[in-house]
Design a protein around this motif. Structure first.
Motif, short mmCIF file in Angstrom:
data_model
loop_
_atom_site.label_atom_id
_atom_site.label_comp_id
_atom_site.label_asym_id
_atom_site.label_seq_id
_atom_site.Cartn_x
_atom_site.Cartn_y
_atom_site.Cartn_z
N ILE A 3 -10.55 1.45 -0.87
CA ILE A 3 -9.17 1.91 -0.93
C ILE A 3 -8.72 1.81 0.66
O ILE A 3 -9.27 2.59 1.40
N TYR A 4 -7.78 0.95 0.54
CA TYR A 4 -7.00 0.92 2.06
C TYR A 4 -5.61 1.69 2.12
O TYR A 4 -4.76 1.25 1.38
N ASN A 5 -5.77 2.95 2.51
CA ASN A 5 -4.65 3.90 2.20
C ASN A 5 -3.69 3.86 3.38
O ASN A 5 -4.01 4.43 4.67
N GLY A 6 -2.57 3.16 3.32
CA GLY A 6 -1.57 2.95 4.30
C GLY A 6 -1.90 1.57 5.00
O GLY A 6 -3.41 0.95 4.93
N TYR A 7 -1.24 0.95 5.51
CA TYR A 7 -1.20 -0.48 6.37
C TYR A 7 -1.49 0.02 7.83
O TYR A 7 -0.50 -0.11 8.57
N ARG A 8 -2.48 0.78 8.53
CA ARG A 8 -2.68 1.33 9.70
C ARG A 8 -2.80 -0.17 10.80
O ARG A 8 -3.75 -0.88 10.15
N PHE A 9 -2.16 -0.12 11.64
CA PHE A 9 -2.44 -1.35 12.49
C PHE A 9 -3.97 -1.69 12.88
O PHE A 9 -4.17 -2.88 12.76
N ARG A 10 -4.73 -0.63 13.21
CA ARG A 10 -6.14 -0.94 13.65
C ARG A 10 -6.90 -1.29 12.29
O ARG A 10 -7.92 -2.12 12.79
N ASP A 11 -6.67 -1.07 11.24
CA ASP A 11 -7.53 -1.41 9.87
C ASP A 11 -7.16 -2.99 9.74
O ASP A 11 -7.96 -3.58 9.50
N GLN A 12 -5.66 -3.39 9.98
CA GLN A 12 -5.32 -4.85 9.74
C GLN A 12 -6.12 -5.67 10.95
O GLN A 12 -6.41 -6.64 10.57
N VAL A 13 -5.97 -5.18 12.06
CA VAL A 13 -6.63 -5.83 13.09
C VAL A 13 -8.11 -6.00 13.22
O VAL A 13 -8.69 -7.18 13.23
N GLY A 14 -8.72 -4.96 12.62
CA GLY A 14 -10.36 -4.83 12.08
C GLY A 14 -10.43 -6.09 11.15
O GLY A 14 -11.66 -6.92 11.31
N LEU A 15 -9.77 -6.29 10.20
CA LEU A 15 -9.99 -7.32 9.15
C LEU A 15 -9.67 -8.74 9.73
O LEU A 15 -10.45 -9.52 9.54
N VAL A 16 -8.67 -8.89 10.46
CA VAL A 16 -8.28 -10.16 11.12
C VAL A 16 -9.59 -10.63 12.24
O VAL A 16 -10.24 -11.72 12.30
N LEU A 17 -10.17 -9.67 12.85
CA LEU A 17 -10.82 -9.93 13.98
C LEU A 17 -12.38 -10.12 13.47
O LEU A 17 -13.10 -11.08 13.89
N ARG A 18 -12.66 -9.45 12.28
CA ARG A 18 -13.76 -9.85 11.69
C ARG A 18 -13.95 -11.07 10.69
O ARG A 18 -14.93 -11.79 10.90
#
Length: 334
Positions: A280-295
């Motif tokens: 569950i991704y609760n909210g669109y936190r910027f650091r979570d989205q950046v983590g997905l892209v960097l990975r």
């Protein structure tokens, strides 16, 4: 014209749930894989070679018309020939069950492009109703005046579907219950992967409705639109074009209650929360989205195939907290 077909609840059993889905590891795999759950129920998967989303679309046949749920992640029919596929499947079905003036309704689990891009292939198809995917259009077509409360019935001619408003991932999201097959088609609300929830309040109300619906006994399985986890519970990097060792997309009805309980637990905790069989991704936190892209970038650099198992995140990490036996990470970081 052949005799009417009966579509009683549970009447499609036994279903064919034993299928190995194309997973992008074969460079020559076809643009679509077609699987008959039963003779009146078809699941189609778009190839990972044409879309990293590899969405599922569903075709249901009734006595008077068919129902297509979602149109995939590609406009170009030379890349994703959904219209010819649907035409051929309908022609084959009608050869065994002749009907005059047989129609098609095209609807969507929600309005994101990976579920609507193929719409243009159906705009000029005869006897076809194309339902726009925005929330006002969905409400009007299905008669859901008290959105997001209540539900609506779609009658395909003896085969009655229940359409349930399901916002949380997207404001126009719906789930579709087909009592005949026992399947709940849940779009991006529920699937084995990363459940992106920008509106947790709406998601909680949705999952409460779906969990309550499961008490009817009419749901035997849940099918979402994607697979993002492997058999060991690791998620594939964003944009991966190969998914070796995928988990089955066919989830038991009990998954609805598991996700409801999990969502309640993390509702007040923004971030990424890991459970057995879903994230569950609760909210669109910027650091979570950046983590997905960097990975995703790292995995592409390390593997020419686009997927690097060493960069997948396992749910069996020793620092995981447990919720009723399910692993969970309150604040996952790369």
């Amino acid at each position: 014209m052949s005799h009417p077909i009966a579509f009683p609840p549970g009447g499609a059993a036994p279903l064919d749930l034993e299928v190995t889905w194309n997973n992008g590891t074969d460079l020559e795999e076809p643009p679509a894989q077609i699987h008959y759950l039963g003779k009146h129920t078809v699941v189609i998967r778009q190839s990972l070679r044409t879309s990293a989303e590899a969405p599922f679309v569903v075709l249901l046949f009734g006595n008077e018309r068919a129902f297509l749920l979602d149109t995939g992640d590609e406009r170009d029919p030379s890349v994703w020939p959904l219209r010819p596929i649907i035409d051929e499947l309908a022609s084959s079905w009608l050869s065994s069950h002749p009907r005059e003036g047989y129609g098609l309704t095209v609807a969507h689990t929600h309005a994101h492009t990976d579920h609507t891009a193929g719409d243009t292939q159906f705009t000029d198809r005869p006897r076809t109703t194309l339902v726009a995917a925005e929330v006002d259009d969905v409400r009007e077509f299905f008669g859901l005046d008290d959105w997001p409360n209540g539900s609506a019935t779609v009658d395909l001619g003896g085969r009655r579907l229940e359409v349930v408003p399901s916002p949380g991932h997207h404001e126009s999201a719906i789930s579709v219950l087909d009592p005949y097959s026992g399947f709940l088609f849940s779009g991006d609300t529920i699937y084995p992967g990363r459940l992106y929830v920008p509106d947790m309040e709406a998601f909680l109300a949705t999952i409460d409705r779906l969990a309550e619906l499961s008490k009817s006994g009419e749901i035997s399985h849940v099918l979402g639109c994607h697979i993002e986890l492997d058999c060991d519970g690791r998620d594939y990097p964003l944009g991966a074009r190969e998914h070796p060792m995928e988990v089955s997309p066919f989830m038991p009805a009990g998954r609805l209650v598991a996700i409801r309980d999990a969502a309640r637990t993390v509702a007040d905790s923004p971030g990424v929360h890991w459970f057995d069989g879903f994230v569950i991704y609760n909210g669109y936190r910027f650091r979570d989205q950046v983590g997905l892209v960097l990975r995703s970038w790292r995995s592409r650099l390390r593997s020419s195939s686009g997927w690097d198992i060493s960069q997948s995140t396992s749910i069996s990490r020793p620092d995981a907290k447990m919720l009723d036996g399910r692993s969970v990470y309150p604040d996952h970081r790369e």
